[in-house]
Design a protein around this motif. Structure first.
Motif, mmCIF file in Angstrom:
data_model
loop_
_atom_site.group_PDB
_atom_site.id
_atom_site.type_symbol
_atom_site.label_atom_id
_atom_site.label_comp_id
_atom_site.label_asym_id
_atom_site.label_seq_id
_atom_site.Cartn_x
_atom_site.Cartn_y
_atom_site.Cartn_z
ATOM 1 N N TYR A 1 -13.810 51.906 1.291
ATOM 2 C CA TYR A 1 -14.620 52.147 0.096
ATOM 3 C C TYR A 1 -14.027 51.414 -1.107
ATOM 4 O O TYR A 1 -14.747 50.802 -1.906
ATOM 5 C CB TYR A 1 -14.700 53.653 -0.173
ATOM 6 N N GLY A 2 -12.693 51.451 -1.236
ATOM 7 C CA GLY A 2 -12.038 50.755 -2.326
ATOM 8 C C GLY A 2 -12.215 49.251 -2.236
ATOM 9 O O GLY A 2 -12.399 48.569 -3.258
ATOM 10 N N PHE B 1 -11.165 48.144 -5.870
ATOM 11 C CA PHE B 1 -9.924 48.724 -6.392
ATOM 12 C C PHE B 1 -8.969 48.979 -5.222
ATOM 13 O O PHE B 1 -9.398 49.252 -4.103
ATOM 14 C CB PHE B 1 -10.189 50.023 -7.168
ATOM 15 N N PRO B 2 -7.663 48.875 -5.462
ATOM 16 C CA PRO B 2 -6.682 49.114 -4.387
ATOM 17 C C PRO B 2 -6.510 50.603 -4.132
ATOM 18 O O PRO B 2 -6.834 51.440 -4.985
ATOM 19 C CB PRO B 2 -5.399 48.498 -4.947
ATOM 20 N N VAL B 3 -5.977 50.931 -2.980
ATOM 21 C CA VAL B 3 -5.811 52.321 -2.566
ATOM 22 C C VAL B 3 -4.373 52.526 -2.079
ATOM 23 O O VAL B 3 -3.771 51.622 -1.506
ATOM 24 C CB VAL B 3 -6.811 52.676 -1.441
ATOM 25 N N LYS B 4 -3.838 53.719 -2.323
ATOM 26 C CA LYS B 4 -2.496 54.035 -1.838
ATOM 27 C C LYS B 4 -2.433 55.506 -1.438
ATOM 28 O O LYS B 4 -3.229 56.332 -1.894
ATOM 29 C CB LYS B 4 -1.439 53.744 -2.903
ATOM 30 N N ARG B 5 -1.503 55.801 -0.560
ATOM 31 C CA ARG B 5 -1.232 57.196 -0.202
ATOM 32 C C ARG B 5 -0.393 57.803 -1.324
ATOM 33 O O ARG B 5 0.645 57.256 -1.687
ATOM 34 C CB ARG B 5 -0.474 57.277 1.117
ATOM 35 N N ARG B 6 -0.824 58.946 -1.827
ATOM 36 C CA ARG B 6 -0.125 59.532 -2.986
ATOM 37 C C ARG B 6 0.762 60.700 -2.589
ATOM 38 O O ARG B 6 1.964 60.675 -2.794
ATOM 39 C CB ARG B 6 -1.135 59.958 -4.043
ATOM 40 N N THR B 7 0.186 61.737 -2.018
ATOM 41 C CA THR B 7 0.982 62.911 -1.642
ATOM 42 C C THR B 7 0.507 63.441 -0.293
ATOM 43 O O THR B 7 -0.616 63.187 0.146
ATOM 44 C CB THR B 7 0.856 64.039 -2.684
ATOM 45 N N SER B 8 1.384 64.192 0.331
ATOM 46 C CA SER B 8 1.040 64.903 1.565
ATOM 47 C C SER B 8 1.963 66.108 1.690
ATOM 48 O O SER B 8 3.068 66.104 1.148
ATOM 49 C CB SER B 8 1.197 63.980 2.783
ATOM 50 N N LYS B 9 1.495 67.125 2.381
ATOM 51 C CA LYS B 9 2.280 68.344 2.509
ATOM 52 C C LYS B 9 2.025 68.975 3.872
ATOM 53 O O LYS B 9 0.888 69.033 4.343
ATOM 54 C CB LYS B 9 1.922 69.337 1.397
ATOM 55 N N LYS B 10 3.108 69.447 4.466
ATOM 56 C CA LYS B 10 3.017 70.131 5.756
ATOM 57 C C LYS B 10 2.990 71.635 5.538
ATOM 58 O O LYS B 10 3.506 72.147 4.542
ATOM 59 C CB LYS B 10 4.203 69.754 6.639
ATOM 60 N N GLY B 11 2.424 72.333 6.477
ATOM 61 C CA GLY B 11 2.418 73.779 6.430
ATOM 62 C C GLY B 11 3.717 74.350 6.964
ATOM 63 O O GLY B 11 4.631 73.619 7.361
ATOM 64 N N SER B 12 3.829 75.680 6.987
ATOM 65 C CA SER B 12 5.053 76.328 7.474
ATOM 66 C C SER B 12 5.299 76.040 8.951
ATOM 67 O O SER B 12 6.424 76.166 9.436
ATOM 68 C CB SER B 12 4.958 77.839 7.249
#
Length: 688
Positions: free
Chosen positions: A56-57, A62-73
């Motif tokens: 889509y970018g 426009f450029p795209v980047k991975r910003r944040t990610s989080k794992k569960g417990s």
């Protein structure tokens, strides 16, 4: 025809042979329209969502980047955020304006966020479509996120480079093969960067032979010289490790704590080398081995650690300090399972701007981060301050901070200070590379030259230690108090460690006992922070029967120097001499250490046979001159002997005159007789 080629279809070429023009991975097939993101869109995986947003970018420009990610417990990835590549802000460096680059970050807030549902699908839950900058679909192919080189392309690049084909021609061959520039999914600069990286990890045949000859020469001359070369399946040199006899002997005394320095793997130098560093009795960095490595993976570091362990007779260190590197961490778990592993805090805070600068409250976040790390005296206080920072600035989804918190026992001072680390600071990078190699290695140093310079560095290291040994005995450093405790440490510790103890003894004047109940004391210290006075309270435990004292600051456990708070409690209980248990052998100056008796010539590479002979004779002459200088009769006897020997030597060009040569002894001259006349003249001028 071009449309069919773009779709990667099998077509019939003019010569009647079938061929597939889609020879490059990651090259976009047909340009299809991509629907605009919307809440509730579903994807089978987070990677599929990223691929969609990147497409889509590219379509919008426009450029795209991975910003944040989080794992569960449960350890499963559950939250991701993909953002516009223009998000965040760039930090300018006014001291380096000559290298300033175009600022591509505009603080754009456009992003798409998703979470993993119970059915295993990824749903779009966060969405901002507006950008604060212009969009340019025609330039999308130049965005880094859209540039890729397949394994086929990389292999061809390496082949062409070995054949001597320049980068420009190398790139043009792929353009011709793909019909036009727009069909190539990489830039010429990408090729140049890749070739530079490959060359950096290659060792020329001439260098490899020269290094091996040097190692064999050192091994023949010194029985304890150790080296190992790791070869690949084709017999090409991959990794190298070596250590000289003095370093191996020093490990017996100072191998308890090791700093594994990988700084040169990531800096401007084209020398991918790593260092094993210890700390001697003066607190100086000492080299305990060196490696040249071809890559930074677990296999390479495992080989290096096992080789180093074999070199050091299988004796693993008590603690090791490294950069925050997953491959190194895994290799340490394999080779040193019982060794404490700590991360260098200097490296972690160096990454803070890169990881956190795109947050609007960046400065407030870093302030709280510093408070949590540096002001927390206990793990409980650290965790409380950390949680306040996370909740206040909504940082729960920040993957980097989450990983740091999970590994807090490896780097936060209040977690690591309870163990001995030989004074290697938790807050500053070790001075190893920048100081030890300063003036010896530059951006043009070759592998062969580095091996030689390593010997020069070791020689300087020996000289530094010798000079510090001499200073520790004479003249003694003056005392600043009348306490017997200071005189006691002055007699046994090296001068640098005595100075550290002096600082603690002097700092006692800022401490007072606030309260005590039984064996537990509260000691207050008045400190000055940024021009403001503040009193910090420390808890000191003192068992009078066994004369055991410990402080919550853990300075003795961490550095091996008793702190001012413990000294305050000891003196309050009329104990004015340190118990022997608090005087470490490691810092004593009166201990005969085996490495100081190991003799090794670090000039073996540079010195020719003639130079070695010359230096040997100069040393002998200097000793004779020292013996004869105080007596006129001895003086004349030596000069007469020199004249007689000169007459018996073969006639050849002698050194005379006043101009320096490469050995610094005078320029060559054919004036043979001048030396004799000068000697006779000097003899006549000697006072009787």
């Amino acid at each position: 025809m071009k449309d069919l080629e773009k779709e990667g279809l099998v077509i019939l070429k003019d010569d009647g042979l079938e061929g597939n023009v889609d020879e490059f991975e990651n090259v976009e097939d047909v340009e299809k329209r991509v629907d605009e993101p919307a809440f509730g869109m579903s994807f089978d995986s987070a990677d599929e969502m990223f691929t969609y947003y990147k497409a889509y970018g590219k379509q919008k420009g426009f450029p795209v980047k991975r910003r944040t990610s989080k794992k569960g417990s449960d350890g499963i990835l559950r939250y991701v955020t993909f953002a516009c590549g223009r998000s965040g802000t760039s930090r300018s460096n006014p001291s380096n304006f000559s290298r300033s680059q175009t600022n591509t970050k505009t603080g754009c807030n456009a992003k798409v966020g998703g979470c993993l549902d119970e059915d295993g699908k990824w749903q779009v839950r966060t969405l901002i479509l507006e950008h604060n900058h212009g969009l340019n679909p025609g330039k999308s192919m130049y965005f880094r996120c859209n540039r890729n080189s397949s394994s086929h392309v990389k292999r061809q690049l390496e082949t062409n480079d070995r054949a001597g084909k320049k980068v420009a021609k190398n790139f043009n061959s792929f353009v011709v093969e793909a019909a036009e520039h727009d069909d190539v999914s990489f830039l010429e600069s990408d090729h140049g960067n890749y070739i530079n990286k490959i060359r950096r990890l290659q060792l020329g045949e001439e260098d490899a032979i020269a290094i091996q000859r040097y190692f064999l020469k050192m091994q023949a001359k010194y029985e304890g010289f150790f080296f190992s070369m790791d070869l690949d399946e084709e017999g090409q040199l991959k990794n190298v490790f070596w250590a000289d006899p003095k370093s191996r002997a020093a490990y017996n005394d100072f191998g308890d704590i090791i700093y594994f320095d990988t700084t040169y793997l990531t800096n401007k130098y084209d020398l991918p080398f790593v260092l094993f560093i210890g700390v001697n009795h003066h607190g100086q960095s000492i080299l305990l081995g060196c490696g040249l490595v071809s890559c930074e993976d677990t296999e390479t570091f495992t080989w290096l650690f096992r080789t180093w362990l074999s070199c050091m007779s299988g004796s693993a260190p008590i603690g090791i300090i490294t950069d925050q590197n997953k491959a190194i961490k895994k290799a340490i778990e394999i080779v040193f399972p019982n060794t404490r592993h700590r991360w260098c805090l200097w490296h972690i805070f160096k990454k803070v701007p890169e990881k956190l600068e795109f947050y609007r409250q960046y400065h407030a976040i870093t302030y709280l981060l510093h408070c949590a790390v540096y002001d927390s005296q206990s793990p409980v206080v650290f965790e409380e301050t950390w949680n306040v920072m996370i909740m206040k600035y909504d940082l729960a989804d920040d993957e980097w901070l989450s990983e740091l918190f999970d590994e807090r026992h490896r780097w936060v001072p209040c977690f690591v200070k309870s163990s001995f680390w030989a004074g290697m600071s938790a807050t500053q990078r070790n001075e190893s590379v920048d100081v030890v190699f300063d003036g010896y290695v530059d951006s043009k140093t070759t592998w062969k030259q580095f091996v030689v310079q390593y010997g020069n560095v070791l020689r300087c290291q020996v000289e530094r230690e010798y000079q510090a040994d001499v200073k520790s005995f004479y003249p003694p450093l003056p005392r600043v108090t009348a306490f017997k405790m200071e005189e006691q440490i002055q007699e046994v510790y090296t001068i640098s460690k005595f100075q550290e103890f002096q600082q603690e003894l002097f700092g006692k004047m800022y401490c007072d006992t606030l309260n005590f109940v039984g064996s537990e004391y509260e000691v207050g210290e008045h400190v000055n922070i940024e021009g403001k006075g503040k009193r910090i309270t420390f808890k000191v435990l003192f068992e009078k029967d066994d004369c055991v004292v410990s402080c919550s600051c853990s300075r003795f456990q961490f550095r091996g120097i008793l702190c001012r708070h413990a000294i305050q409690v000891l003196m309050r209980n009329d104990i004015f001499l340190l118990p022997e248990k608090y005087i470490l052998r490691r810092w004593r100056k009166d201990v005969q250490r085996c490495h100081s008796r190991v003799k090794i010539n670090y000039d073996v590479w540079n010195s020719t046979t003639e130079q070695v002979r010359y230096e040997t004779m100069c040393d002998a002459f200097a000793e004779v001159a020292d013996m004869a200088a105080d007596d006129v009769g001895s003086y004349k006897l030596v000069l007469d002997w020199i004249e007689n020997v000169k007459k018996e030597l073969p006639k050849k060009t002698h050194c005379g005159g006043s101009q320096p040569t490469t050995t610094g002894q005078g320029s060559c001259s054919n004036n043979v007789g001048s030396t004799t006349n000068e000697a006779e003249s000097m003899r006549d001028q000697v006072p009787i």
